[in-house]
Motif scaffolding. Structure first.
Motif, short mmCIF file in Angstrom:
data_model
loop_
_atom_site.label_atom_id
_atom_site.label_comp_id
_atom_site.label_asym_id
_atom_site.label_seq_id
_atom_site.Cartn_x
_atom_site.Cartn_y
_atom_site.Cartn_z
N HIS A 1 88.76 25.97 -18.42
CA HIS A 1 89.09 25.85 -17.02
C HIS A 1 87.85 25.39 -16.17
O HIS A 1 88.08 24.41 -15.22
CB HIS A 1 90.27 27.17 -16.27
CG HIS A 1 90.62 27.00 -14.64
ND1 HIS A 1 90.92 25.51 -14.47
CD2 HIS A 1 89.78 27.04 -13.79
CE1 HIS A 1 91.29 25.88 -13.39
NE2 HIS A 1 90.68 26.81 -12.87
N GLN A 2 86.62 26.10 -16.42
CA GLN A 2 85.32 26.28 -15.70
C GLN A 2 84.98 25.38 -16.45
O GLN A 2 83.67 24.47 -15.31
CB GLN A 2 85.08 27.56 -15.71
CG GLN A 2 85.83 29.14 -14.74
CD GLN A 2 84.79 30.05 -15.27
OE1 GLN A 2 83.75 29.95 -16.23
NE2 GLN A 2 85.22 30.89 -14.46
N ASN A 3 84.68 24.63 -17.12
CA ASN A 3 83.99 23.48 -18.06
C ASN A 3 84.36 21.93 -17.88
O ASN A 3 83.99 21.27 -18.22
CB ASN A 3 83.37 23.88 -19.01
CG ASN A 3 82.17 24.93 -18.65
OD1 ASN A 3 81.17 24.98 -18.60
ND2 ASN A 3 82.35 26.52 -18.95
N GLY A 4 85.83 22.17 -17.80
CA GLY A 4 87.11 20.55 -18.11
C GLY A 4 87.37 21.01 -19.12
O GLY A 4 86.87 21.04 -20.41
N PHE A 5 88.84 20.81 -19.39
CA PHE A 5 89.74 20.37 -19.92
C PHE A 5 89.18 19.24 -21.35
O PHE A 5 88.92 17.99 -20.53
CB PHE A 5 91.32 20.71 -19.86
CG PHE A 5 91.32 21.46 -19.22
CD1 PHE A 5 91.45 22.69 -20.57
CD2 PHE A 5 91.19 21.86 -18.10
CE1 PHE A 5 92.08 24.37 -19.82
CE2 PHE A 5 92.25 23.19 -17.38
CZ PHE A 5 92.45 24.67 -18.06
N PRO A 6 89.20 19.06 -22.51
CA PRO A 6 89.41 17.75 -23.01
C PRO A 6 90.18 16.85 -22.62
O PRO A 6 91.02 17.55 -22.05
CB PRO A 6 89.78 18.31 -24.58
CG PRO A 6 89.67 19.88 -25.33
CD PRO A 6 90.18 20.47 -23.15
N LYS A 7 90.11 15.44 -23.21
CA LYS A 7 91.00 14.43 -22.57
C LYS A 7 92.58 14.62 -23.18
O LYS A 7 92.16 15.31 -24.73
CB LYS A 7 90.21 12.95 -22.70
CG LYS A 7 89.69 13.21 -21.17
CD LYS A 7 89.20 11.29 -21.48
CE LYS A 7 88.45 11.57 -20.10
NZ LYS A 7 88.16 11.77 -18.33
N GLY A 8 93.63 14.42 -23.46
CA GLY A 8 94.57 14.34 -23.58
C GLY A 8 95.32 15.26 -24.50
O GLY A 8 95.42 16.37 -23.45
N LYS A 9 96.23 14.97 -25.61
CA LYS A 9 97.49 16.05 -25.56
C LYS A 9 96.68 17.32 -25.72
O LYS A 9 97.33 18.39 -24.81
CB LYS A 9 98.41 15.41 -26.66
CG LYS A 9 99.10 16.30 -26.97
CD LYS A 9 100.04 16.51 -28.31
CE LYS A 9 100.68 17.51 -28.61
NZ LYS A 9 101.69 17.08 -30.08
N LEU A 10 95.44 17.11 -26.20
CA LEU A 10 94.79 18.73 -26.77
C LEU A 10 94.60 19.40 -25.17
O LEU A 10 94.18 20.24 -24.80
CB LEU A 10 93.85 19.19 -27.18
CG LEU A 10 92.51 20.16 -27.65
CD1 LEU A 10 93.34 21.24 -28.23
CD2 LEU A 10 91.41 19.77 -28.72
N GLY A 11 93.95 18.90 -24.25
CA GLY A 11 93.91 18.93 -23.05
C GLY A 11 94.81 19.25 -22.39
O GLY A 11 94.88 20.13 -21.49
N MET A 12 95.63 18.78 -22.25
CA MET A 12 97.18 19.44 -22.22
C MET A 12 97.39 20.37 -22.07
O MET A 12 97.96 20.98 -20.72
CB MET A 12 98.38 18.07 -21.41
CG MET A 12 99.39 18.78 -20.73
SD MET A 12 100.90 19.05 -22.27
CE MET A 12 100.75 18.04 -22.94
N LEU A 13 97.79 20.42 -23.26
CA LEU A 13 98.36 22.08 -23.67
C LEU A 13 97.24 22.85 -23.60
O LEU A 13 97.08 24.42 -23.06
CB LEU A 13 98.35 21.92 -25.38
CG LEU A 13 99.19 20.77 -26.20
CD1 LEU A 13 98.50 20.60 -27.41
CD2 LEU A 13 100.32 21.33 -25.52
N LEU A 14 95.69 23.11 -23.87
CA LEU A 14 94.49 24.45 -22.89
C LEU A 14 95.35 24.63 -21.48
O LEU A 14 94.97 25.35 -21.43
CB LEU A 14 93.12 23.62 -23.45
CG LEU A 14 93.32 23.59 -24.73
CD1 LEU A 14 91.40 22.93 -25.00
CD2 LEU A 14 93.07 24.75 -25.15
N ALA A 15 95.59 23.88 -20.82
CA ALA A 15 95.49 23.39 -19.33
C ALA A 15 96.76 24.46 -18.94
O ALA A 15 97.38 25.26 -18.57
CB ALA A 15 95.63 22.05 -18.63
N THR A 16 97.80 23.96 -19.76
CA THR A 16 98.49 24.45 -19.66
C THR A 16 99.21 25.90 -20.17
O THR A 16 99.68 27.23 -19.26
CB THR A 16 100.23 23.72 -20.71
OG1 THR A 16 99.98 22.37 -20.80
CG2 THR A 16 101.67 24.09 -20.62
#
Length: 78
Positions: A40-55
């Motif tokens: 969250h502090q450094n940026g989520f990866p792009k795409g589905k993985l980033g969306m899942l991590l952010a969720t």
């Protein structure tokens, strides 16, 4: 890539494994809160993985882990 439905997102949290890093092969739903905060502090990866991590981050941040409880047994062993 189309949007996932809420049901598909919850299933993906329970079955998708982290593809890299310290927690490689850990299920997204089992990642430590500190790891999610780091993204969250450094940026989520792009795409589905980033969306899942952010969720998953938002679920933990808002104390909504109980939403995953009914799915834990259903997807046990994935």
């Amino acid at each position: 890539m189309g949007q996932l439905t809420p049901e598909e997102t919850m299933q993906a949290l329970m079955t998708t494994r982290m593809p890299f890093g310290k927690y490689k092969d850990s299920l997204i739903c089992n990642l430590p809160e500190a790891y999610l905060v780091w993204f969250h502090q450094n940026g989520f990866p792009k795409g589905k993985l980033g969306m899942l991590l952010a969720t998953m981050y938002e679920i933990r941040l808002n104390g909504l882990e109980y939403l995953l409880a009914p799915l834990r047994n259903k997807f046990k062993g994935h």
